[in-house]
Design a protein around this motif. Structure first.
Motif, PDB file in Angstrom:
ATOM      1  N   LYS A 436     -24.712 -24.153 -40.671  1.00 33.38           N
ATOM      2  CA  LYS A 436     -23.339 -23.769 -40.084  1.00 33.38           C
ATOM      3  C   LYS A 436     -22.957 -22.618 -40.594  1.00 33.38           C
ATOM      4  O   LYS A 436     -22.468 -21.817 -39.870  1.00 33.38           O
ATOM      5  N   TYR A 437     -23.264 -22.051 -41.953  1.00 32.46           N
ATOM      6  CA  TYR A 437     -23.001 -20.714 -42.611  1.00 32.46           C
ATOM      7  C   TYR A 437     -23.692 -19.772 -41.617  1.00 32.46           C
ATOM      8  O   TYR A 437     -23.275 -18.536 -41.139  1.00 32.46           O
ATOM      9  N   LEU A 438     -24.913 -19.807 -41.449  1.00 28.78           N
ATOM     10  CA  LEU A 438     -25.761 -18.790 -40.542  1.00 28.78           C
ATOM     11  C   LEU A 438     -25.393 -18.770 -39.198  1.00 28.78           C
ATOM     12  O   LEU A 438     -25.566 -17.897 -38.619  1.00 28.78           O
ATOM     13  N   LEU A 439     -25.000 -20.103 -38.793  1.00 30.12           N
ATOM     14  CA  LEU A 439     -24.452 -20.181 -37.250  1.00 30.12           C
ATOM     15  C   LEU A 439     -23.123 -19.147 -36.924  1.00 30.12           C
ATOM     16  O   LEU A 439     -23.027 -18.461 -36.191  1.00 30.12           O
ATOM     17  N   ALA A 440     -22.291 -19.516 -37.982  1.00 28.78           N
ATOM     18  CA  ALA A 440     -20.886 -18.635 -38.216  1.00 28.78           C
ATOM     19  C   ALA A 440     -21.329 -16.976 -38.371  1.00 28.78           C
ATOM     20  O   ALA A 440     -20.582 -16.149 -37.904  1.00 28.78           O
ATOM     21  N   ASN A 441     -22.465 -16.557 -38.598  1.00 32.14           N
ATOM     22  CA  ASN A 441     -23.052 -15.205 -38.692  1.00 32.14           C
ATOM     23  C   ASN A 441     -24.300 -15.049 -38.052  1.00 32.14           C
ATOM     24  O   ASN A 441     -25.272 -14.381 -38.667  1.00 32.14           O
ATOM     25  N   LYS A 442     -24.326 -15.442 -36.809  1.00 30.27           N
ATOM     26  CA  LYS A 442     -25.775 -15.413 -36.056  1.00 30.27           C
ATOM     27  C   LYS A 442     -26.128 -14.350 -35.906  1.00 30.27           C
ATOM     28  O   LYS A 442     -27.459 -13.985 -35.541  1.00 30.27           O
ATOM     29  N   ASP A 443     -25.269 -13.153 -35.760  1.00 32.76           N
ATOM     30  CA  ASP A 443     -25.829 -11.818 -35.497  1.00 32.76           C
ATOM     31  C   ASP A 443     -25.956 -11.013 -36.510  1.00 32.76           C
ATOM     32  O   ASP A 443     -26.221  -9.712 -36.444  1.00 32.76           O
ATOM     33  N   ARG A 444     -25.861 -11.365 -37.592  1.00 35.01           N
ATOM     34  CA  ARG A 444     -26.168 -10.825 -38.921  1.00 35.01           C
ATOM     35  C   ARG A 444     -27.292 -11.099 -40.038  1.00 35.01           C
ATOM     36  O   ARG A 444     -27.686 -12.331 -39.876  1.00 35.01           O
ATOM     37  N   ALA A 445     -27.960 -10.353 -40.678  1.00 36.22           N
ATOM     38  CA  ALA A 445     -28.820 -10.718 -41.872  1.00 36.22           C
ATOM     39  C   ALA A 445     -28.161 -10.909 -43.008  1.00 36.22           C
ATOM     40  O   ALA A 445     -27.243  -9.942 -43.640  1.00 36.22           O
ATOM     41  N   LEU A 446     -28.414 -11.993 -43.578  1.00 33.00           N
ATOM     42  CA  LEU A 446     -27.436 -12.431 -44.955  1.00 33.00           C
ATOM     43  C   LEU A 446     -28.463 -12.115 -46.100  1.00 33.00           C
ATOM     44  O   LEU A 446     -29.430 -12.692 -46.273  1.00 33.00           O
ATOM     45  N   TYR A 447     -27.804 -11.392 -47.123  1.00 33.56           N
ATOM     46  CA  TYR A 447     -28.340 -11.372 -48.324  1.00 33.56           C
ATOM     47  C   TYR A 447     -28.432 -12.558 -49.073  1.00 33.56           C
ATOM     48  O   TYR A 447     -27.527 -13.542 -49.160  1.00 33.56           O
ATOM     49  N   ALA A 448     -29.608 -12.800 -49.902  1.00 35.29           N
ATOM     50  CA  ALA A 448     -29.777 -14.098 -50.387  1.00 35.29           C
ATOM     51  C   ALA A 448     -28.716 -14.472 -51.598  1.00 35.29           C
ATOM     52  O   ALA A 448     -28.343 -15.600 -51.752  1.00 35.29           O
ATOM     53  N   ASP A 449     -28.333 -13.332 -52.336  1.00 36.48           N
ATOM     54  CA  ASP A 449     -27.263 -13.565 -53.102  1.00 36.48           C
ATOM     55  C   ASP A 449     -25.860 -13.903 -52.600  1.00 36.48           C
ATOM     56  O   ASP A 449     -25.174 -14.842 -53.296  1.00 36.48           O
ATOM     57  N   GLU A 450     -25.540 -13.301 -51.383  1.00 36.18           N
ATOM     58  CA  GLU A 450     -24.490 -14.031 -50.892  1.00 36.18           C
ATOM     59  C   GLU A 450     -24.507 -15.176 -50.401  1.00 36.18           C
ATOM     60  O   GLU A 450     -23.421 -16.097 -50.447  1.00 36.18           O
ATOM     61  N   LEU A 451     -25.559 -15.749 -49.864  1.00 39.63           N
ATOM     62  CA  LEU A 451     -25.877 -17.237 -49.440  1.00 39.63           C
ATOM     63  C   LEU A 451     -25.408 -18.232 -50.696  1.00 39.63           C
ATOM     64  O   LEU A 451     -25.078 -19.154 -50.788  1.00 39.63           O
ATOM     65  N   CYS A 452     -26.260 -17.526 -52.292  1.00 37.51           N
ATOM     66  CA  CYS A 452     -25.905 -18.357 -53.323  1.00 37.51           C
ATOM     67  C   CYS A 452     -24.649 -18.397 -53.581  1.00 37.51           C
ATOM     68  O   CYS A 452     -24.096 -19.490 -53.869  1.00 37.51           O
ATOM     69  N   GLU A 453     -23.961 -17.414 -53.687  1.00 37.63           N
ATOM     70  CA  GLU A 453     -22.281 -17.490 -53.973  1.00 37.63           C
ATOM     71  C   GLU A 453     -21.693 -18.147 -53.027  1.00 37.63           C
ATOM     72  O   GLU A 453     -20.707 -19.061 -53.522  1.00 37.63           O
ATOM     73  N   VAL A 454     -21.970 -18.343 -51.771  1.00 35.54           N
ATOM     74  CA  VAL A 454     -21.344 -19.384 -50.751  1.00 35.54           C
ATOM     75  C   VAL A 454     -21.626 -20.946 -50.981  1.00 35.54           C
ATOM     76  O   VAL A 454     -20.893 -21.715 -51.038  1.00 35.54           O
ATOM     77  N   LEU A 455     -23.077 -21.077 -51.302  1.00 36.21           N
ATOM     78  CA  LEU A 455     -23.483 -22.530 -51.339  1.00 36.21           C
ATOM     79  C   LEU A 455     -23.548 -23.144 -52.652  1.00 36.21           C
ATOM     80  O   LEU A 455     -23.406 -24.275 -52.876  1.00 36.21           O
ATOM     81  N   SER A 456     -23.615 -22.235 -53.573  1.00 34.81           N
ATOM     82  CA  SER A 456     -23.784 -22.904 -54.929  1.00 34.81           C
ATOM     83  C   SER A 456     -23.076 -21.848 -56.089  1.00 34.81           C
ATOM     84  O   SER A 456     -23.770 -21.527 -56.707  1.00 34.81           O
ATOM     85  N   PRO A 457     -21.873 -21.743 -55.922  1.00 40.49           N
ATOM     86  CA  PRO A 457     -21.076 -20.806 -56.746  1.00 40.49           C
ATOM     87  C   PRO A 457     -21.084 -21.205 -58.246  1.00 40.49           C
ATOM     88  O   PRO A 457     -20.873 -20.443 -58.961  1.00 40.49           O
ATOM     89  N   HIS A 458     -21.392 -22.510 -58.501  1.00 43.37           N
ATOM     90  CA  HIS A 458     -21.152 -23.186 -59.957  1.00 43.37           C
ATOM     91  C   HIS A 458     -22.540 -22.901 -60.576  1.00 43.37           C
ATOM     92  O   HIS A 458     -22.554 -23.400 -61.765  1.00 43.37           O
ATOM     93  N   LEU A 459     -23.688 -22.524 -60.066  1.00 41.89           N
ATOM     94  CA  LEU A 459     -25.043 -22.697 -60.712  1.00 41.89           C
ATOM     95  C   LEU A 459     -25.310 -21.410 -61.136  1.00 41.89           C
ATOM     96  O   LEU A 459     -24.635 -20.103 -60.656  1.00 41.89           O
ATOM     97  N   PRO A 460     -26.020 -21.187 -62.221  1.00 41.20           N
ATOM     98  CA  PRO A 460     -26.717 -19.947 -62.824  1.00 41.20           C
ATOM     99  C   PRO A 460     -27.495 -19.119 -61.439  1.00 41.20           C
ATOM    100  O   PRO A 460     -27.904 -19.790 -60.993  1.00 41.20           O
ATOM    101  N   PRO A 461     -27.594 -17.937 -61.644  1.00 40.22           N
ATOM    102  CA  PRO A 461     -28.195 -17.179 -60.626  1.00 40.22           C
ATOM    103  C   PRO A 461     -29.793 -17.781 -60.026  1.00 40.22           C
ATOM    104  O   PRO A 461     -29.870 -17.989 -59.030  1.00 40.22           O
ATOM    105  N   GLU A 462     -30.421 -17.935 -61.271  1.00 40.37           N
ATOM    106  CA  GLU A 462     -31.821 -18.487 -60.949  1.00 40.37           C
ATOM    107  C   GLU A 462     -31.905 -19.854 -60.405  1.00 40.37           C
ATOM    108  O   GLU A 462     -32.637 -20.063 -59.336  1.00 40.37           O
TER     109      GLU A 462
END
Length: 602
Positions: A436-462
């Motif tokens: 759903k998040y990719l679909l909302a940004n279907k015309d953009r390339a999304l940086y991996a860290d941006e996706l991690c921040e949206v989907l798993s903000p409570h987890l350590p980076p690795e």
């Protein structure tokens, strides 16, 4: 004969006296009918407080009647639907038979407004016809659109179960089939002695007089009307003369209503096909059949094996169903037994187009209607014009469902290759959210860290990265090739063969921007029909979709205001009111919409 009294009732049952014999003492207006009449049943008990006439009319009948006692006089209370209210007449108990031409007119008016009440209204008319002609049973067989079968659609009278022994005849088979083939009326006063009559239970009950009348128009035969009586001395001449007067009008009414059903079925498809919603068109079509037939479930199967289902539909493993050969199968309805029925009432109907069976539809009922074949003819006529579009032949261009279908305006729904997917199909709920998040940004390339921040903000980076890789794996497993990776970036790769409701909405809105007048009006209505609610309406607090959600809502608001202005200019006042009211639901303090709506409402 004029009635002794005529009353007009509003929807709440409050009566206005139009005319009344002084001896009945019906004085006073603005009283409930029960208080005004205060009739009794034949045993002297209060009847009007539990008025059976109003009860039946409220349930959808176009006419209803009951005997009652009023001031010691035996009367018959007869009611008809009239707009939102009712018209009630009081007649002497032994009044003249009803005016059948008037009854036919009332039937037509009722069915034009309530086509879903088709079989029940026909039974009400058959009751009036049977009583007027002094017969004990009346039945109506309707022809299927291709003219292969005659289907028992309505029955009224005594010994129902005996007459339901055979509810389906082929052309030339039995009395209905013979009359349909010869297109001539038929009568007999010695029914038990005629081997051409195939329902043995009716013969055993002592029925002697039987009259069959073909309902024919220049377009062809629409059905056969049958009347029966156990009196062998009953004069057949009067019923035949009456049928010759009302028959053409009755046939015309039936043909008009059945043809209108086909047009409605086609219109339901057209709107969805125009917007690109192919699967929605098919499901909408089945839902309309379900509503029309009051079935608990409906299944349609194409030649290639593709299936569409709505409601409660049991499994069916049969691959070579006799319905593909034009036969009609069923269970608990007097038809040849379906080996897959397993005790569940059903009716399997072949759908014809271009002279061949191109599909079959099965109707399921928790409790079979009586007659059990009652919904069959309306379902076949409803399908008649739509079937060639739904089930094209091999040499026609087929309206295949897109590979990927997404409905994100309002409740989120997803279909992949015709199969509806839910969050459970993705293995992990996070994979569904990632899509759903990719679909909302279907015309953009999304940086991996941006996706991690949206989907798993409570987890350590690795750990967040590991979680992202897992979610991408599950997403690709469910929707192969849907995600591309370019170094540290991810991009949604949508197939060319796709339907996205918000994408189609924007296409139609841009098209309407370039149009004027009636053309813009039509395009805007198509676009705004797609706007079922905010983007990802089932996830209203998702900030990740806020920008796109607000943009689409602004487009919908502007479109609704323009639609209202165009509707006013074209004289479509009700459409304008609806457009402004929808705009106010999206933005309650929109002054322009408030002002225009107030002016239109006066």
């Amino acid at each position: 004969m004029r009635p002794l009294a005529r009353l007009r009732l509003d929807p709440k049952g409050v009566a206005t006296v139009l005319e009344a014999d002084p001896s009945l003492g019906l004085e006073g207006d603005s009283l409930p009918c029960a208080l005004l009449v205060q009739g009794q049943d034949p045993f002297g008990r209060p009847l009007c407080a539990r008025c059976p006439v109003q009860r039946e009319l409220r349930r959808g009948a176009y006419r209803a009647s009951t005997p009652l006692l009023l001031k010691g006089r035996r009367l018959r209370c007869q009611g008809y639907r009239e707009g939102e209210g009712f018209l009630v007449e009081l007649h002497p108990e032994r009044a003249e038979p009803p005016d059948l031409l008037l009854e036919l007119s009332l039937l037509t008016q009722h069915l034009l407004k309530n086509p879903e009440r088709f079989p029940e209204a026909l039974e009400d008319f058959l009751r009036a016809l049977r009583q007027a002609l002094g017969m004990e049973a009346a039945e109506l067989f309707l022809s299927d659109p291709e003219g292969h079968h005659l289907i028992l659609t309505a029955y009224e009278g005594l010994h129902r179960e005996a007459f339901l022994e055979r509810p389906w005849f082929q052309l030339g088979e039995g009395y209905p089939g013979l009359v349909a083939l010869r297109r001539e009326p038929f009568f007999t006063h010695a029914l038990p002695e005629d081997p051409r009559y195939l329902r043995q239970k009716v013969k055993q009950l002592g029925y002697q007089t039987y009259i069959c009348y073909p309902l024919e128009l220049p377009q062809g035969l629409i059905g056969v009307l049958n009347l029966a009586s156990r009196n062998p001395n009953l004069d057949h001449q009067e019923p035949l003369e009456t049928l010759s007067r009302i028959g053409p009008l009755f046939a015309s009414t039936l043909y008009t209503l059945l043809t209108r059903l086909g047009e409605v079925g086609l219109q339901a498809l057209h709107q969805h096909f125009y917007r690109g919603e192919v699967s929605e068109a098919r499901l909408s079509f089945l839902q309309e059949i379900r509503r029309l037939t009051q079935a608990t479930g409906v299944r349609a199967v194409a030649r290639e094996g593709e299936r569409w289902e709505v409601g409660l539909v049991p499994a069916c493993a049969m691959r070579d169903c006799p319905a593909w050969k034009g036969r009609v199968m069923g269970h608990k309805n007097g038809l040849p037994e379906c080996p897959e029925a397993q005790g569940r009432p059903r009716t399997c109907l072949p759908l014809w187009a271009r002279g061949e069976v191109v599909a079959m539809v099965t109707l399921f009922h928790a409790r079979p209607p009586k007659p059990a074949t009652r919904p069959a003819a309306p379902a076949l006529w409803f399908s008649r014009l739509a079937v060639p579009f739904l089930f094209p032949s091999a040499n026609q261009e087929k309206a295949d469902s897109p590979e990927l279908e997404i409905y994100a305006l309002g409740q989120f729904r997803l279909r992949y290759r015709g199969r509806e997917l839910t969050p459970k199909h993705f293995g992990r709920s996070g994979a569904f959210q990632l899509f759903k998040y990719l679909l909302a940004n279907k015309d953009r390339a999304l940086y991996a860290d941006e996706l991690c921040e949206v989907l798993s903000p409570h987890l350590p980076p690795e750990k967040a990265r590991q979680e992202l890789y897992t979610l991408v794996y599950h997403l690709r497993k469910t929707l192969p090739g849907i995600v591309e990776r370019e170094g540290e970036y991810y991009r949604l790769k949508l197939p060319q063969d796709r339907f996205l409701d918000f994408e189609r909405f924007e296409e139609l809105m841009r098209k309407a921007d370039l149009e004027d007048g009636l053309s813009a009006f039509k395009t805007l209505r198509q676009a705004l029909d797609l706007y079922k609610g905010p983007l990802f309406g089932d996830d209203p607090y998702g900030e990740w979709a806020e920008v796109e959600r607000n943009y689409l809502q602004d487009r919908a608001l502007a479109g609704l205001l323009r639609l209202g202005e165009l509707a006013e200019a074209l004289g479509y006042v009700e459409v304008a009111k609806e457009a402004y009211a929808r705009a106010l639901k999206l933005e309650p303090y929109l002054e322009d919409a408030q002002r225009r709506l107030a002016l239109l409402r006066g």
